[in-house]
Design an enzyme around this catalytic site. Structure first.
Site, PDB file in Angstrom:
ATOM      1  N   GLU A 192       0.800  -1.238   0.000  1.00  0.00           N
ATOM      2  CA  GLU A 192       0.000   0.000   0.000  1.00  0.00           C
ATOM      3  C   GLU A 192       0.828   1.282   0.000  1.00  0.00           C
ATOM      4  OE1 GLU A 192      -2.723  -0.354   3.294  1.00  0.00           O
ATOM      5  OE2 GLU A 192      -3.725  -2.095   2.425  1.00  0.00           O
ATOM      6  N   GLU A 243      -5.814 -10.847  -1.508  1.00  0.00           N
ATOM      7  CA  GLU A 243      -6.642 -10.659  -0.291  1.00  0.00           C
ATOM      8  C   GLU A 243      -8.123 -10.612  -0.620  1.00  0.00           C
ATOM      9  OE1 GLU A 243      -5.281  -7.373   2.113  1.00  0.00           O
ATOM     10  OE2 GLU A 243      -3.173  -7.783   1.693  1.00  0.00           O
TER      11      GLU A 243
END
Ligand code: XIL
Length: 415
Positions: free
Chosen positions: A204, A320
């Site tokens: 991220e 994910e």
């Protein structure tokens, strides 16, 4: 309505992104770690919520899936075997403690998965209780479980702006940051060397909303080391385990929204730069926390993005995947059909790209999902975002994944 949103935000401050609007608020709070900016952070959060109040995402009408749509499957072969037939890995994020406390769950993990990823155990906050101590034991338990049952294991994650131990921002400065980062990466990667299929080296790092031209997130690591912290981490990881696939992992690239477009562009630029510099990266991890009740899935745009990544010589892993049902109707049959449709529609698009080599859901059973707290439903009913229900039975989401895997093109066989 506002009360609900505020309490959601309050609960979310300690967690990570879920939806872009929540993410922007969390980010704006997290970013302002200097005390003198705390007041401003509060104001900015209020402003963001007020603006987003007009966003139809907050007030959207329930979606439905045609009753004629079938999620039937020809047989009950596990996801692991269905994926393997196509040269794809299927697996899930697991917490080590659930494996020992819940044997039924552990059995289902072995039946369905060929790869697992620690949901929490390898993050800084879990691994580094104090500056001089590494706590490897929960991660080691997962590694031992993986070995016993011949599962592959992923590593998640070496560098992240979130889940930092409280001591880190206090200790970190421009003088010691490089050494702290490199030491951490090398120690952890060496500890698991030879046992890890792929590492999420950096997680991220992109957040265009922070306003930088390169789209990088204004994180502590960026503040201390500049944009090169990303390359630094990849080089350190490659040195410590030359066998593991090194992955850059990020979220919200899935949908045809302004945010999605901006993020795809920024991530692609980052990957291009890394490849041009010779940074040892082998794959992009796409988190795929699906959330929209009106997903604006644009197969062409998503496939173009995947193709652009593949053209850089990179593999892609869906790392994910889950579908939050927070805004879906309470009726379980209806809700499960919407979740299943979101899985199948998405996977049909991404699995059409041969560079996609693995698919992991963020959890396996609704009994253990971060969404039960981070995206709790307001009607009190439990979240149902994963392939198995809380009793470990296969749901329509499981069928949907199975159906997409059955349709996926053949990759070279997994060895
Ligand atoms: C989440 C875990 O599921 C939670 O249990 C934990 O408290 C916070 O992190 N993106 C990521 C994951 O990369 O590490 C996050 O996992 C979910 C969002």
């Amino acid at each position: 309505m506002w009360g609900g949103i505020y309490s959601t935000l309050a609960r979310s401050v300690v967690c990570v992104h879920l939806e872009p609007f929540i993410a922007s608020v969390i980010d704006s709070i997290a970013m302002r770690r200097r005390v003198f900016l705390a007041g401003l952070a509060g104001l900015s959060a209020v402003g963001t919520v007020a603006i987003l109040g007009k966003d139809r995402r907050l007030a959207s009408s329930p979606v439905s899936v045609s009753t004629r749509r079938s999620f039937a499957i020809a047989n009950q072969t596990s996801l692991r075997l269905r994926a393997a037939t196509k040269g794809i890995l299927y697996g899930a994020a697991i917490q080590s403690q659930t494996l020992s406390s819940d044997p039924k769950f552990a059995r289902r993990v072995v039946e369905e998965c060929s790869i697992l990823v620690p949901e929490w155990e390898l993050k800084w906050k879990a691994l580094r209780p104090s500056p001089n101590r590494f706590n490897f034991s929960p991660g080691d338990k997962l590694a031992a479980f993986a070995k016993t049952h011949k599962l592959l294991m992923r590593g998640h994650t070496l560098v992240w702006h979130h889940a930092m131990p409280a001591w880190l921002p206090i200790v970190l400065n421009r003088q010691n940051a490089e050494q702290l980062l490199v030491d951490h990466v090398q120690t952890v990667v060496k500890h698991y060397a030879g046992k890890i299929h792929s590492w999420d080296v950096v997680n991220e790092a992109i957040n265009p909303k922070d306003g930088r031209a390169d789209g990088l997130r204004q994180s502590l690591w960026l503040e201390m080391l500049g944009p090169d912290y990303i390359d630094l981490a990849f080089h350190a990881a490659a040195k410590a385990d030359p066998q593991a696939l090194l992955v850059y992992n990020d979220y919200s690239v899935d949908y045809d929204t302004t945010e999605g477009e901006t993020r795809r562009t920024a991530i692609l630029k980052l990957l291009e730069k890394m490849k041009a510099k010779g940074t040892p990266i082998q794959a992009l991890g796409i988190q795929a926390h699906l959330y929209r009740d009106d997903p604006r899935l644009n197969p062409k745009k998503l496939q173009n993005f995947l193709k652009n990544v593949a053209d850089l010589g990179l593999k892609v892993m869906i790392t994910e995947l889950d579908v939050t049902d927070r805004t879906f109707p309470k009726d379980i049959k209806t809700r499960d059909r919407i979740v299943a449709a979101a899985y199948e529609d998405y996977l049909d698009v991404v699995l059409a790209e041969p560079a996609v080599i693995a698919l992991l859901t963020w959890g396996l059973s609704d009994r253990y999902t971060w969404l039960s707290t981070d995206a709790a439903r307001t009607d009190g009913s439990s979240a149902r975002p994963l392939p198995l229900d809380a009793q470990m039975n296969r749901k329509l989401a499981w069928n949907a994944i199975a159906r997409s895997l059955d349709r996926a093109t053949q990759r070279p066989m997994v060895t």
